[in-house]
Every structure is written in C-alpha cells, then in structure tokens.
Write a protein that holds these residues in place. Structure first.
Motif, PDB file in Angstrom:
ATOM      1  N   ARG A 134      41.565  -9.830 -20.893  1.00 36.26           N
ATOM      2  CA  ARG A 134      40.128  -9.673 -20.585  1.00 36.26           C
ATOM      3  C   ARG A 134      39.278  -9.840 -21.843  1.00 36.26           C
ATOM      4  O   ARG A 134      38.215 -10.455 -21.804  1.00 36.26           O
ATOM      5  CB  ARG A 134      39.883  -8.319 -19.928  1.00 36.26           C
ATOM      6  N   ALA A 135      39.750  -9.286 -22.951  1.00 40.26           N
ATOM      7  CA  ALA A 135      39.016  -9.421 -24.216  1.00 40.26           C
ATOM      8  C   ALA A 135      38.966 -10.882 -24.662  1.00 40.26           C
ATOM      9  O   ALA A 135      37.925 -11.374 -25.112  1.00 40.26           O
ATOM     10  CB  ALA A 135      39.658  -8.549 -25.296  1.00 40.26           C
ATOM     11  N   ALA A 160      44.297  -5.959 -20.706  1.00 37.82           N
ATOM     12  CA  ALA A 160      43.124  -5.657 -21.536  1.00 37.82           C
ATOM     13  C   ALA A 160      42.935  -6.739 -22.599  1.00 37.82           C
ATOM     14  O   ALA A 160      41.802  -7.179 -22.853  1.00 37.82           O
ATOM     15  CB  ALA A 160      43.265  -4.282 -22.182  1.00 37.82           C
ATOM     16  N   ASP A 161      44.023  -7.183 -23.204  1.00 35.52           N
ATOM     17  CA  ASP A 161      43.954  -8.258 -24.197  1.00 35.52           C
ATOM     18  C   ASP A 161      43.450  -9.559 -23.557  1.00 35.52           C
ATOM     19  O   ASP A 161      42.652 -10.285 -24.146  1.00 35.52           O
ATOM     20  CB  ASP A 161      45.320  -8.491 -24.850  1.00 35.52           C
ATOM     21  N   GLU A 202      49.273  -3.072 -18.844  1.00 32.06           N
ATOM     22  CA  GLU A 202      47.855  -2.721 -18.961  1.00 32.06           C
ATOM     23  C   GLU A 202      47.265  -3.253 -20.266  1.00 32.06           C
ATOM     24  O   GLU A 202      46.143  -3.760 -20.291  1.00 32.06           O
ATOM     25  CB  GLU A 202      47.668  -1.206 -18.877  1.00 32.06           C
ATOM     26  N   LYS A 203      48.027  -3.151 -21.347  1.00 29.81           N
ATOM     27  CA  LYS A 203      47.556  -3.662 -22.641  1.00 29.81           C
ATOM     28  C   LYS A 203      47.433  -5.177 -22.589  1.00 29.81           C
ATOM     29  O   LYS A 203      46.450  -5.742 -23.088  1.00 29.81           O
ATOM     30  CB  LYS A 203      48.495  -3.252 -23.775  1.00 29.81           C
TER      31      LYS A 203
END
Length: 108
Positions: free
Chosen positions: A11-12, A8-9, A4-5
C-alpha cells in the motif's frame, strides 16, 4: 503477521507510485499547454501569410522522428504515433479556426 506487513508495504509503494504518476500527469498537462501556446502562434503566422493550416510533409517528418524517439525510450511506437496524430488533429483544427477568423479558407 508477515502478510500484514507485506500488504502495508504494498500500500505504501502504491501511494508513492501514484504520487509520481500524479506529478507526471501535471507535467504533461503543462507541457501540452506550452506546446499549444506555440502552435497557436504558428497558426496565427500561417493565417497572416495565407499558408494552409496543415503541413503533411512536416507531419510525416514528426511521425518518423517521434516513432524513433519512442523506440529509443522503449515506448510502443504505434502508441506514440496515435498520440501525435491526436495532438496534430487538434492543432490543425485550431489553425483552421484561426485562418477562418482571418478570412482564409481551408485550402489556404
């Protein structure tokens, strides 16, 4: 959790890359607008002096110059040439319109 991290990274990072791309696209549009402002002035100058809208020798010089610039910048020279040819065709079309509005034929 780690996956998940990572997502998220990713996507950022994608948001950041897209922001940069949007800024570059805006700069390209502004640079093209300035280029066409200058080429319009060239078209008016050519028309007022009875010069032909196209200058094949200049176009060949520009192609060679931009192909080398593309190579130096690690950009595909064929792409750079296609892009320049597209822009030059549009410039010539504008020059022909300017010449026609000044009573000059395509042959000068």
């Amino acid at each position: 959790m780690n996956e998940e991290k990572d997502m998220a990274d990713a996507r950022a990072a994608l948001v950041d890359y897209r922001a940069s791309i949007d800024n570059i696209d805006a700069a390209l549009i502004h640079m093209l607008a300035e280029r066409f402002r200058c080429t319009k002035a060239v078209g008016v100058l050519k028309a007022s002096h009875g010069l032909p809208p196209a200058d094949p020798a200049r176009e060949q010089q520009q192609i060679a110059r931009l192909r080398q610039l593309a190579k130096d910048a690690h950009l595909d020279p064929d792409f750079a040439e296609k892009f320049l040819n597209f822009v030059v065709r549009e410039v010539i079309r504008h020059h022909e319109q300017i010449a026609a509005s000044n009573g000059v034929t395509k042959t000068g």
